[in-house]
Design a protein around this motif. Structure first.
Motif, PDB file in Angstrom:
ATOM      1  N   ASN A   2      29.306  -2.684 -18.663  1.00 37.29           N
ATOM      2  CA  ASN A   2      28.005  -3.206 -18.294  1.00 37.29           C
ATOM      3  C   ASN A   2      27.021  -2.043 -18.160  1.00 37.29           C
ATOM      4  OD1 ASN A   2      26.117  -5.129 -17.519  1.00 37.29           O
ATOM      5  ND2 ASN A   2      26.667  -4.993 -15.365  1.00 37.29           N
ATOM      6  N   VAL A   3      25.785  -2.259 -18.533  1.00 36.61           N
ATOM      7  CA  VAL A   3      24.733  -1.263 -18.368  1.00 36.61           C
ATOM      8  C   VAL A   3      23.733  -1.818 -17.353  1.00 36.61           C
ATOM      9  CG1 VAL A   3      22.878   0.001 -19.494  1.00 36.61           C
ATOM     10  CG2 VAL A   3      25.025  -0.408 -20.716  1.00 36.61           C
ATOM     11  N   THR A   4      23.443  -1.038 -16.311  1.00 38.05           N
ATOM     12  CA  THR A   4      22.567  -1.487 -15.234  1.00 38.05           C
ATOM     13  C   THR A   4      21.453  -0.472 -14.998  1.00 38.05           C
ATOM     14  OG1 THR A   4      24.462  -2.545 -14.153  1.00 38.05           O
ATOM     15  CG2 THR A   4      22.519  -2.175 -12.799  1.00 38.05           C
ATOM     16  N   PRO A   5      20.183  -0.902 -14.996  1.00 39.95           N
ATOM     17  CA  PRO A   5      19.116   0.023 -14.618  1.00 39.95           C
ATOM     18  C   PRO A   5      19.350   0.532 -13.197  1.00 39.95           C
ATOM     19  CG  PRO A   5      18.199  -1.935 -15.641  1.00 39.95           C
ATOM     20  CD  PRO A   5      19.662  -2.208 -15.397  1.00 39.95           C
ATOM     21  N   PHE A   6      19.134   1.824 -12.981  1.00 35.90           N
ATOM     22  CA  PHE A   6      19.389   2.475 -11.699  1.00 35.90           C
ATOM     23  C   PHE A   6      18.155   3.303 -11.341  1.00 35.90           C
ATOM     24  CE2 PHE A   6      21.045   5.549  -8.750  1.00 35.90           C
ATOM     25  CZ  PHE A   6      22.072   4.891  -8.087  1.00 35.90           C
ATOM     26  N   LEU A   7      17.492   2.938 -10.253  1.00 34.49           N
ATOM     27  CA  LEU A   7      16.249   3.582  -9.848  1.00 34.49           C
ATOM     28  C   LEU A   7      16.490   4.464  -8.631  1.00 34.49           C
ATOM     29  CD1 LEU A   7      13.960   0.423 -10.133  1.00 34.49           C
ATOM     30  CD2 LEU A   7      14.308   2.202 -11.847  1.00 34.49           C
ATOM     31  N   MET A   8      16.131   5.737  -8.734  1.00 34.18           N
ATOM     32  CA  MET A   8      16.304   6.676  -7.629  1.00 34.18           C
ATOM     33  C   MET A   8      14.934   7.026  -7.062  1.00 34.18           C
ATOM     34  SD  MET A   8      17.858  10.526  -7.598  1.00 34.18           S
ATOM     35  CE  MET A   8      16.426  11.196  -8.439  1.00 34.18           C
ATOM     36  N   PHE A   9      14.757   6.733  -5.781  1.00 35.96           N
ATOM     37  CA  PHE A   9      13.497   7.016  -5.102  1.00 35.96           C
ATOM     38  C   PHE A   9      13.678   8.221  -4.189  1.00 35.96           C
ATOM     39  CE2 PHE A   9      13.458   2.615  -6.320  1.00 35.96           C
ATOM     40  CZ  PHE A   9      12.173   2.416  -6.792  1.00 35.96           C
ATOM     41  N   GLN A  10      12.621   9.025  -4.030  1.00 31.79           N
ATOM     42  CA  GLN A  10      12.722  10.247  -3.246  1.00 31.79           C
ATOM     43  C   GLN A  10      12.001  10.182  -1.908  1.00 31.79           C
ATOM     44  OE1 GLN A  10      12.859  14.033  -5.199  1.00 31.79           O
ATOM     45  NE2 GLN A  10      12.364  13.057  -7.137  1.00 31.79           N
ATOM     46  N   ASN A  11      11.155   9.213  -1.696  1.00 35.62           N
ATOM     47  CA  ASN A  11      10.359   9.160  -0.471  1.00 35.62           C
ATOM     48  C   ASN A  11      10.727   7.972   0.404  1.00 35.62           C
ATOM     49  OD1 ASN A  11       8.796  11.446  -1.226  1.00 35.62           O
ATOM     50  ND2 ASN A  11       7.620  10.143  -2.600  1.00 35.62           N
ATOM     51  N   SER A  12      11.996   7.606   0.409  1.00 35.95           N
ATOM     52  CA  SER A  12      12.466   6.442   1.181  1.00 35.95           C
ATOM     53  C   SER A  12      11.710   5.174   0.791  1.00 35.95           C
ATOM     54  CB  SER A  12      12.346   6.702   2.688  1.00 35.95           C
ATOM     55  OG  SER A  12      13.121   7.821   3.053  1.00 35.95           O
ATOM     56  N   PHE A  20       9.388  -5.553  -3.235  1.00 38.79           N
ATOM     57  CA  PHE A  20       8.196  -5.853  -4.022  1.00 38.79           C
ATOM     58  C   PHE A  20       8.588  -6.464  -5.365  1.00 38.79           C
ATOM     59  CE2 PHE A  20       4.919  -4.015  -7.040  1.00 38.79           C
ATOM     60  CZ  PHE A  20       3.933  -4.947  -6.758  1.00 38.79           C
ATOM     61  N   TYR A  21       9.516  -5.842  -6.063  1.00 39.83           N
ATOM     62  CA  TYR A  21       9.954  -6.342  -7.364  1.00 39.83           C
ATOM     63  C   TYR A  21      10.558  -7.748  -7.245  1.00 39.83           C
ATOM     64  CZ  TYR A  21       9.560  -1.364  -8.567  1.00 39.83           C
ATOM     65  OH  TYR A  21       9.121  -0.084  -8.741  1.00 39.83           O
ATOM     66  N   VAL A  22      11.407  -7.943  -6.255  1.00 38.73           N
ATOM     67  CA  VAL A  22      12.052  -9.248  -6.052  1.00 38.73           C
ATOM     68  C   VAL A  22      10.995 -10.329  -5.797  1.00 38.73           C
ATOM     69  CG1 VAL A  22      13.505 -10.512  -4.410  1.00 38.73           C
ATOM     70  CG2 VAL A  22      14.296  -8.343  -5.346  1.00 38.73           C
ATOM     71  N   ASP A  27      13.259 -15.743  -9.754  1.00 39.91           N
ATOM     72  CA  ASP A  27      14.687 -15.741  -9.432  1.00 39.91           C
ATOM     73  C   ASP A  27      15.134 -14.415  -8.808  1.00 39.91           C
ATOM     74  OD1 ASP A  27      14.530 -14.067 -11.613  1.00 39.91           O
ATOM     75  OD2 ASP A  27      16.327 -14.843 -12.573  1.00 39.91           O
ATOM     76  N   GLY A  28      14.182 -13.559  -8.475  1.00 45.66           N
ATOM     77  CA  GLY A  28      14.526 -12.256  -7.914  1.00 45.66           C
ATOM     78  C   GLY A  28      15.203 -12.384  -6.560  1.00 45.66           C
ATOM     79  N   THR A  53      18.510  -8.460  -8.267  1.00 48.09           N
ATOM     80  CA  THR A  53      18.390  -9.068  -9.598  1.00 48.09           C
ATOM     81  C   THR A  53      16.939  -9.434  -9.875  1.00 48.09           C
ATOM     82  OG1 THR A  53      18.892 -11.289  -8.777  1.00 48.09           O
ATOM     83  CG2 THR A  53      20.750  -9.986  -9.581  1.00 48.09           C
ATOM     84  N   LEU A  54      16.566  -9.269 -11.132  1.00 52.50           N
ATOM     85  CA  LEU A  54      15.270  -9.673 -11.659  1.00 52.50           C
ATOM     86  C   LEU A  54      15.525 -10.344 -12.998  1.00 52.50           C
ATOM     87  CD1 LEU A  54      13.275  -6.321 -11.176  1.00 52.50           C
ATOM     88  CD2 LEU A  54      13.374  -8.262  -9.596  1.00 52.50           C
ATOM     89  N   ALA A  55      15.039 -11.563 -13.145  1.00 48.67           N
ATOM     90  CA  ALA A  55      15.197 -12.300 -14.405  1.00 48.67           C
ATOM     91  C   ALA A  55      16.651 -12.318 -14.869  1.00 48.67           C
ATOM     92  CB  ALA A  55      14.284 -11.729 -15.486  1.00 48.67           C
ATOM     93  N   GLY A  56      17.557 -12.510 -13.920  1.00 51.68           N
ATOM     94  CA  GLY A  56      18.972 -12.634 -14.257  1.00 51.68           C
ATOM     95  C   GLY A  56      19.693 -11.322 -14.520  1.00 51.68           C
ATOM     96  N   ARG A  57      19.014 -10.201 -14.379  1.00 56.49           N
ATOM     97  CA  ARG A  57      19.630  -8.893 -14.632  1.00 56.49           C
ATOM     98  C   ARG A  57      19.790  -8.124 -13.333  1.00 56.49           C
ATOM     99  NH1 ARG A  57      20.813  -7.684 -19.898  1.00 56.49           N
ATOM    100  NH2 ARG A  57      19.462  -8.767 -21.333  1.00 56.49           N
ATOM    101  N   GLU A  58      20.936  -7.487 -13.220  1.00 59.46           N
ATOM    102  CA  GLU A  58      21.213  -6.671 -12.048  1.00 59.46           C
ATOM    103  C   GLU A  58      20.572  -5.293 -12.183  1.00 59.46           C
ATOM    104  OE1 GLU A  58      25.257  -4.800 -10.763  1.00 59.46           O
ATOM    105  OE2 GLU A  58      25.177  -6.841  -9.935  1.00 59.46           O
ATOM    106  N   HIS A  59      20.020  -4.811 -11.071  1.00 63.66           N
ATOM    107  CA  HIS A  59      19.450  -3.467 -10.974  1.00 63.66           C
ATOM    108  C   HIS A  59      20.012  -2.829  -9.712  1.00 63.66           C
ATOM    109  CE1 HIS A  59      16.630  -5.697 -13.438  1.00 63.66           C
ATOM    110  NE2 HIS A  59      16.064  -4.568 -13.820  1.00 63.66           N
ATOM    111  N   LYS A  60      20.040  -1.508  -9.691  1.00 62.81           N
ATOM    112  CA  LYS A  60      20.476  -0.775  -8.501  1.00 62.81           C
ATOM    113  C   LYS A  60      19.412   0.235  -8.131  1.00 62.81           C
ATOM    114  CE  LYS A  60      25.353  -1.349  -9.492  1.00 62.81           C
ATOM    115  NZ  LYS A  60      26.664  -0.747  -9.619  1.00 62.81           N
ATOM    116  N   CYS A  61      19.359   0.571  -6.831  1.00 70.38           N
ATOM    117  CA  CYS A  61      18.423   1.605  -6.402  1.00 70.38           C
ATOM    118  C   CYS A  61      18.978   2.335  -5.192  1.00 70.38           C
ATOM    119  CB  CYS A  61      17.041   1.036  -6.116  1.00 70.38           C
ATOM    120  SG  CYS A  61      16.933  -0.086  -4.727  1.00 70.38           S
ATOM    121  N   ILE A  62      18.473   3.549  -4.999  1.00 73.85           N
ATOM    122  CA  ILE A  62      18.861   4.379  -3.861  1.00 73.85           C
ATOM    123  C   ILE A  62      17.642   5.168  -3.379  1.00 73.85           C
ATOM    124  CG2 ILE A  62      21.250   4.705  -4.648  1.00 73.85           C
ATOM    125  CD1 ILE A  62      20.431   7.594  -5.465  1.00 73.85           C
ATOM    126  N   ASP A  63      17.746   5.655  -2.148  1.00 67.87           N
ATOM    127  CA  ASP A  63      16.866   6.701  -1.650  1.00 67.87           C
ATOM    128  C   ASP A  63      17.671   7.984  -1.773  1.00 67.87           C
ATOM    129  OD1 ASP A  63      14.487   5.343  -0.775  1.00 67.87           O
ATOM    130  OD2 ASP A  63      15.634   4.524   0.896  1.00 67.87           O
TER     131      ASP A  63
END
Length: 130
Positions: A2-12, A20-22, A27-28, A53-63
């Motif tokens: 599986n390929v999942t978008p992964f967003l890394m944030f630096q400012n918490s 916000f995205y959800v 369906d978010g 999830t957004l539009a049926g796709r899984e995403h991941k994120c971290i600080d």
């Protein structure tokens, strides 16, 4: 596999961005969120790993605990095929609020309507009406 978008944030910003995205997708939803605890007092309460999830796709994120010399760039973006012009306009307005568009909404020959914006968190979005 599986390929999942992964967003890394630096400012918490991970949790605020994720929520916000959800809120923008019908369906978010937030699937899970794990936070840093007492073992990292300077990061306590921030996002260690979240899944949404957004539009049926899984995403991941971290600080990200360390501050890096890099951040998001438009060379990597989230591409959204919208179902209607109203949906496209709503997403374009919300995601691009207070930001300069990379490509203003318009007809560029490859779709009926298209726009490209960086949101307030630095994430790049291509919004398309096929």
């Amino acid at each position: 596999m599986n390929v999942t978008p992964f967003l890394m944030f630096q400012n918490s910003d991970a949790e605020e961005a994720m929520n916000f995205y959800v809120s923008l997708f019908d369906d978010g939803k937030v699937v899970s969120i794990e936070r840093y605890g007492d073992e990292e007092p300077d990061r306590k309460g921030t996002v260690k790993l979240a899944v949404f999830t957004l539009a049926g796709r899984e995403h991941k994120c971290i600080d990200s605990p360390p501050v890096h010399e890099f951040t998001f760039t438009p060379s990597m973006s989230l591409f959204v095929d919208c179902d209607s012009e109203e949906q496209l306009q709503r997403l374009y307005d919300a995601l691009g609020e207070g930001r300069q568009a990379l490509m203003p909404l318009g007809s560029y020959g490859f779709s009926r309507k298209f726009g490209w914006v960086n949101d307030r968190f630095g994430v790049s979005w291509q919004l398309n009406l096929p």
